[in-house]
Design an enzyme around this catalytic site. Sequence first.
Site, PDB file in Angstrom:
ATOM      1  N   ALA A  77     -20.487 -18.473 103.351  1.00  0.00           N
ATOM      2  CA  ALA A  77     -19.633 -18.094 104.452  1.00  0.00           C
ATOM      3  C   ALA A  77     -18.171 -19.005 104.100  1.00  0.00           C
ATOM      4  CB  ALA A  77     -20.105 -18.232 105.748  1.00  0.00           C
ATOM      5  N   ALA A  78     -18.001 -19.082 102.811  1.00  0.00           N
ATOM      6  CA  ALA A  78     -16.879 -20.139 102.521  1.00  0.00           C
ATOM      7  C   ALA A  78     -15.738 -19.250 102.017  1.00  0.00           C
ATOM      8  CB  ALA A  78     -17.374 -21.097 101.417  1.00  0.00           C
TER       9      ALA A  78
ATOM     10  N   ARG B 277      -8.337 -10.469 101.380  1.00  0.00           N
ATOM     11  CA  ARG B 277      -8.070  -9.193 101.692  1.00  0.00           C
ATOM     12  C   ARG B 277      -7.751  -8.970 103.085  1.00  0.00           C
ATOM     13  NH1 ARG B 277     -12.794  -6.891  97.868  1.00  0.00           N
ATOM     14  NH2 ARG B 277     -13.354  -9.111  98.187  1.00  0.00           N
TER      15      ARG B 277
ATOM     16  N   GLY C   1     -21.057  -5.012  92.955  1.00  0.00           N
ATOM     17  CA  GLY C   1     -21.444  -4.911  91.529  1.00  0.00           C
ATOM     18  C   GLY C   1     -22.481  -3.881  91.362  1.00  0.00           C
TER      19      GLY C   1
ATOM     20  N   LYS D 146     -14.107 -14.239 143.474  1.00  0.00           N
ATOM     21  CA  LYS D 146     -14.062 -15.372 142.533  1.00  0.00           C
ATOM     22  C   LYS D 146     -15.087 -16.290 142.981  1.00  0.00           C
ATOM     23  CE  LYS D 146     -12.898 -19.325 141.861  1.00  0.00           C
ATOM     24  NZ  LYS D 146     -12.282 -20.592 142.101  1.00  0.00           N
TER      25      LYS D 146
ATOM     26  N   TYR E 285      -7.096 -22.625 147.644  1.00  0.00           N
ATOM     27  CA  TYR E 285      -6.498 -23.666 146.732  1.00  0.00           C
ATOM     28  C   TYR E 285      -5.438 -24.380 147.539  1.00  0.00           C
ATOM     29  CZ  TYR E 285      -4.308 -25.244 142.711  1.00  0.00           C
ATOM     30  OH  TYR E 285      -3.682 -26.350 141.701  1.00  0.00           O
TER      31      TYR E 285
HETATM   32  C1  UD1 Z   1     -20.373  -9.524  96.161  1.00  0.00           C
HETATM   33  C2  UD1 Z   1     -21.106  -9.347  95.087  1.00  0.00           C
HETATM   34  C3  UD1 Z   1     -21.401  -8.010  94.519  1.00  0.00           C
HETATM   35  C4  UD1 Z   1     -21.834  -7.141  95.774  1.00  0.00           C
HETATM   36  C5  UD1 Z   1     -21.060  -7.515  96.982  1.00  0.00           C
HETATM   37  C6  UD1 Z   1     -22.020  -6.888  98.257  1.00  0.00           C
HETATM   38  C7  UD1 Z   1     -20.884 -11.635  93.712  1.00  0.00           C
HETATM   39  C8  UD1 Z   1     -20.126 -12.052  92.392  1.00  0.00           C
HETATM   40  N1  UD1 Z   1     -20.463 -10.312  93.888  1.00  0.00           N
HETATM   41  O1  UD1 Z   1     -18.900  -8.966  95.968  1.00  0.00           O
HETATM   42  O2  UD1 Z   1     -22.309  -7.761  93.451  1.00  0.00           O
HETATM   43  O3  UD1 Z   1     -21.948  -6.006  95.391  1.00  0.00           O
HETATM   44  O4  UD1 Z   1     -20.754  -8.807  97.279  1.00  0.00           O
HETATM   45  O5  UD1 Z   1     -21.168  -6.974  99.461  1.00  0.00           O
HETATM   46  O6  UD1 Z   1     -21.671 -12.055  94.279  1.00  0.00           O
HETATM   47  N2  UD1 Z   1     -18.248 -16.677  99.293  1.00  0.00           N
HETATM   48  C9  UD1 Z   1     -18.283 -18.072  99.364  1.00  0.00           C
HETATM   49  N3  UD1 Z   1     -17.944 -18.882  98.488  1.00  0.00           N
HETATM   50  C10 UD1 Z   1     -17.113 -18.227  97.351  1.00  0.00           C
HETATM   51  C11 UD1 Z   1     -17.081 -16.825  97.236  1.00  0.00           C
HETATM   52  C12 UD1 Z   1     -17.616 -15.961  98.186  1.00  0.00           C
HETATM   53  O7  UD1 Z   1     -19.004 -18.552 100.125  1.00  0.00           O
HETATM   54  O8  UD1 Z   1     -16.495 -19.175  96.509  1.00  0.00           O
HETATM   55  C13 UD1 Z   1     -18.757 -15.977 100.227  1.00  0.00           C
HETATM   56  C14 UD1 Z   1     -17.697 -14.982 101.009  1.00  0.00           C
HETATM   57  O9  UD1 Z   1     -17.530 -15.677 102.340  1.00  0.00           O
HETATM   58  C15 UD1 Z   1     -18.676 -13.863 101.405  1.00  0.00           C
HETATM   59  C16 UD1 Z   1     -19.622 -13.545 100.499  1.00  0.00           C
HETATM   60  O10 UD1 Z   1     -19.596 -14.845  99.620  1.00  0.00           O
HETATM   61  O11 UD1 Z   1     -19.236 -14.070 102.623  1.00  0.00           O
HETATM   62  C17 UD1 Z   1     -19.381 -12.501  99.378  1.00  0.00           C
HETATM   63  O12 UD1 Z   1     -17.996 -12.822  98.759  1.00  0.00           O
HETATM   64  P1  UD1 Z   1     -17.097 -11.551  98.106  1.00  0.00           P
HETATM   65  O13 UD1 Z   1     -15.754 -12.248  97.586  1.00  0.00           O
HETATM   66  O14 UD1 Z   1     -16.805 -11.040  99.548  1.00  0.00           O
HETATM   67  O15 UD1 Z   1     -17.908 -11.007  97.275  1.00  0.00           O
HETATM   68  P2  UD1 Z   1     -17.778  -9.436  96.666  1.00  0.00           P
HETATM   69  O16 UD1 Z   1     -16.602  -9.105  96.014  1.00  0.00           O
HETATM   70  O17 UD1 Z   1     -17.753  -8.550  97.864  1.00  0.00           O
HETATM   71 CA    CA Z   2     -17.714  -8.959 100.125  1.00  0.00          CA
END
Ligand code: UD1
Ligand code: CA
Length: 464
Positions: A16-17, A22, A147, A359, A395
């Site tokens: 969640a980092a 986008r 992916g 209330k 009040y």
């Molecule tokens: C990712 C997968 C992809 C898959 C898709 C499914 C990778 C490289 N790709 O792509 O194969 O099909 O999800 O939804 O894993 N995050 C971090 N730190 C980072 C980068 C990301 O915590 O440095 C977290 C984001 O907050 C997010 C999650 O990882 O919750 C996925 O990252 P995101 O950039 O959305 O990956 P996708 O491009 O969607």
């Molecule tokens: Ca994603």
Amino acid sequence: MTESTSPKRRHAVVLAAGKSTRFKSEKPKLLHKLCGKPMVCHLLDRLVALDVGRIIVVLGHGSDAVREALSAYPVDFALQEEQMGTGHATMCAVPALKNLQGSALVLYGDTPLISQDTLRRLFETCEKEGADEVVLTVETPEPQGYGRIVRDGEGMPARIVEEKDTSPEEKMIREINAGMVCFRIPTLLEHLPLLSNQNAAGEYYLTDILALLRERGKKVVAVPAVSVLETVGINSREELSRVEALLRAEIASGWMREGVTILNPATVYIDPDVTIGRDTVIYPGVFIEGKSRIGPRCAIYSGCHLVNAVLEENVIVDHCSVIRNSAVGQGTTVGPFAHLREHSSVGQDARIGNFVEVKKSLIGDGSKAAHLAYLGDATLGKDVNIGAGAITCNYDGVKKNPTIIEDGVFIGSDSQLVAPVTIHRGAYVAAGSTITEDVPPDSLAIARGRQVNKEGWVAEKGKR
Ligand code: UD1
Ligand code: CA
């Protein structure tokens, strides 16, 4: 037991980092609400329900806000200072994973619809098959952005190619990585340091582990998702609204299957943690949010907004009423245009009518405030009648004061009850009174100027 140990054998890491470029938002993407609940909480609620051992949430971008939003969850936090990809994010969870036994899911916080059954299936497959990695995949007509799963000659998953790195042929692959994987913990710990960032994005991809494991003769199993829906990732606000519509439709369908009538489900918003009893009818344009519990045989008319409302059975909430953090007893009618808020509670067979605001008040069984009233910080007994336009003056400009109205009291129209004040059982307050002192039981209180009729006044003044 230290922070990172747990006797359980099933654990989870939630990434969640990410910066969520986008989304173009000041607020972390995962805190944006999906059906009334921060996106990431959908996933966490399922993990909590699954009773996994440790849940490690990897924070980074907007970490303070995410940490605060998740403060009620039984999770540990890990910090990814710089966002260098999903593989790097998982590395940040290593100190918390180190002493754990068994297997760990690695999940993405932006894929909130994954079902509990599927998560359980990932663990079970990992355990039963003695797999090093289990990856959830799904065939979709719209694989763009995901992916792709590249299979070998035997039909086994050989590697995952990210969109940015795909060849034209690989782009045609429709089987995608749903982004939910389960690892044997020692395998994960051993192979994470081997990831490289030699790819189009210059990131450490978690997805590269699959090929590494295969090269080293480890066991990788692909498990199909039940539906494309449970695997959708939310990367933009458009995707958020699309997923929101899908999830809302599913929630409404679920309640219809349980015996609730929803006249026009496309216009009704029911949050995921709401419950609704049988034969309740919901009219178009209704919002039921939070942890609202709606009993059987209720009717909720158009324009109503219920947040953490508890309705017993046979309650009618008439048009355009708002109920927040408040409860309504069986057989009671609320509205049209009524407002119940801040932990109010209305008893059975009562009536809160048009343009009445309640209330932080308790209203006893059979009591009525049918029109244009304000009851704040008040406690009403049974069978109280509040006339039109009567209000509590709760009040004093500094603090809120209580009003107590005992059983069977009759408050005449347009009265003001200046709190703190008590109207004892069976008393009457004459219409138009300003009550500043307690009223004894079974008595009549009149507190208004006497009427004077000046006969002949019009002619005297030469008005006509
Ligand atoms: C990712 C997968 C992809 C898959 C898709 C499914 C990778 C490289 N790709 O792509 O194969 O099909 O999800 O939804 O894993 N995050 C971090 N730190 C980072 C980068 C990301 O915590 O440095 C977290 C984001 O907050 C997010 C999650 O990882 O919750 C996925 O990252 P995101 O950039 O959305 O990956 P996708 O491009 O969607
Ligand atoms: Ca994603």
